[in-house]
Enzyme design. Sequence first.
Site, PDB file in Angstrom:
ATOM      1  N   CYS A  22      -8.430 -10.048  -1.844  1.00 36.09           N
ATOM      2  CA  CYS A  22      -7.781 -10.341  -0.564  1.00 36.09           C
ATOM      3  C   CYS A  22      -8.793 -10.899   0.432  1.00 36.09           C
ATOM      4  O   CYS A  22      -9.896 -10.369   0.574  1.00 36.09           O
ATOM      5  CB  CYS A  22      -7.129  -9.085  -0.009  1.00 36.09           C
ATOM      6  SG  CYS A  22      -5.665  -8.578  -0.923  1.00 36.09           S
ATOM      7  N   GLN A  98      -1.372 -13.533  -8.107  1.00 32.83           N
ATOM      8  CA  GLN A  98      -0.816 -12.193  -8.104  1.00 32.83           C
ATOM      9  C   GLN A  98       0.359 -12.152  -7.132  1.00 32.83           C
ATOM     10  O   GLN A  98       0.191 -12.318  -5.924  1.00 32.83           O
ATOM     11  CB  GLN A  98      -1.865 -11.167  -7.693  1.00 32.83           C
ATOM     12  CG  GLN A  98      -1.375  -9.728  -7.821  1.00 32.83           C
ATOM     13  CD  GLN A  98      -2.423  -8.729  -7.380  1.00 32.83           C
ATOM     14  OE1 GLN A  98      -2.763  -8.670  -6.200  1.00 32.83           O
ATOM     15  NE2 GLN A  98      -2.925  -7.930  -8.310  1.00 32.83           N
ATOM     16  N   TYR A 180       0.818  -0.232  -3.616  1.00 28.81           N
ATOM     17  CA  TYR A 180       1.768  -1.172  -3.020  1.00 28.81           C
ATOM     18  C   TYR A 180       3.163  -0.948  -3.593  1.00 28.81           C
ATOM     19  O   TYR A 180       3.390  -0.001  -4.358  1.00 28.81           O
ATOM     20  CB  TYR A 180       1.246  -2.597  -3.164  1.00 28.81           C
ATOM     21  CG  TYR A 180      -0.050  -2.791  -2.392  1.00 28.81           C
ATOM     22  CD1 TYR A 180      -0.093  -2.571  -1.011  1.00 28.81           C
ATOM     23  CD2 TYR A 180      -1.233  -3.115  -3.038  1.00 28.81           C
ATOM     24  CE1 TYR A 180      -1.277  -2.692  -0.295  1.00 28.81           C
ATOM     25  CE2 TYR A 180      -2.424  -3.252  -2.330  1.00 28.81           C
ATOM     26  CZ  TYR A 180      -2.443  -3.043  -0.951  1.00 28.81           C
ATOM     27  OH  TYR A 180      -3.613  -3.162  -0.249  1.00 28.81           O
TER      28      TYR A 180
END
Length: 361
Positions: A22, A98, A180
Amino acid sequence: MFRPLAIRDLEIRNRVWVPPLCQYSVTARDGVPTDWHLVHLGSFAAGGAGLVIAEATAVNPVGRISDHDTGIWNDEQVAAWRRITRFIRSQGAASGIQLAHAGRKASVWPEPMRRPGSQPLDEGGWQTVSASPTAFEGYREPVALDEAGIRAVIEDFRRAARHAVEAQFDLVEVHAAHGYLVHQFLSPLSNRRDDAWGGDLGGRARLLLEIVRAVRAEIGERMPLFVRFSATDWVDGGWDEAQTATVARWAHEAGADFFDISTGGLVADARITTGPGYQVPHAERVRESGGVAVSAVGRITSPAHADELVASGRVDAVMFGKAMMRDPHFAMRAAHELGADTSMWPAQYLRARPQYNDGEW
């Protein structure tokens, strides 16, 4: 590590892979990847990696971890990603993306301006969703998705997969790890539902399996499909290796090909003992029990260590995160140190390629 690996119709030139990293760098807050993403991801491809997977990319706006995340829910994002995938391919590497939804861990402050807790609604934040109305520690309480909401999420993953094909990615990965949304459905610690989307393992795994089937239907039979799992919550009574192996096998039967094994992320105060390769045993046990192909990740920084993991058959590939960020040419250095094929060197850099008898890198 420097043997090619074929998955469906894709041949990946080596097993030195870059996991999703990220970046929190979409300052326009529109989900469109930028020049930063081109250089960040492109440098790994030019540096010799076999596979470069783009960061957790939201399938809808409320699925973003922060409002500085990338997305793949519209045509403008697709066009920007296509520019990146074309460059990665030009360097001989494979590209992956992803597909992600952050669930209750969404709507947080982006890394450059990180503050504790959720981003307030009046400062750009949004209402989060999850399997159950139970907050991640210190974050806003989510709304439990109803049947229609769950079906909408599955369709968002389907649409994102279609966009990934249009953006010319070589493979897609479904994010079911690190606390998540999909992981929130998988773990009994965060899924307190008593309907068909909760309860026993089959119910808790249903969202992932429906997403895998939807994604496979969109990408066709030629394109590889990965799933990233956290193999354990590191908490008694939570998600664990045995459940991961079982669901990996089910996901494989539903159309997934390869499993990217990490750990943790669901519980803020989990006690995790780290060290070089600390997550490898989890990947190895999922591989053995589930009968599936896996990669390992987590403080693997030595080319010799990584090569031994693959050569011994413990894992099928290795993901290098922070090691790659420190040295985007890690794959070329590893090939030199191991005396492996160094033909992945870009023509523009050949004058700098050391010979085996030159000693130091």
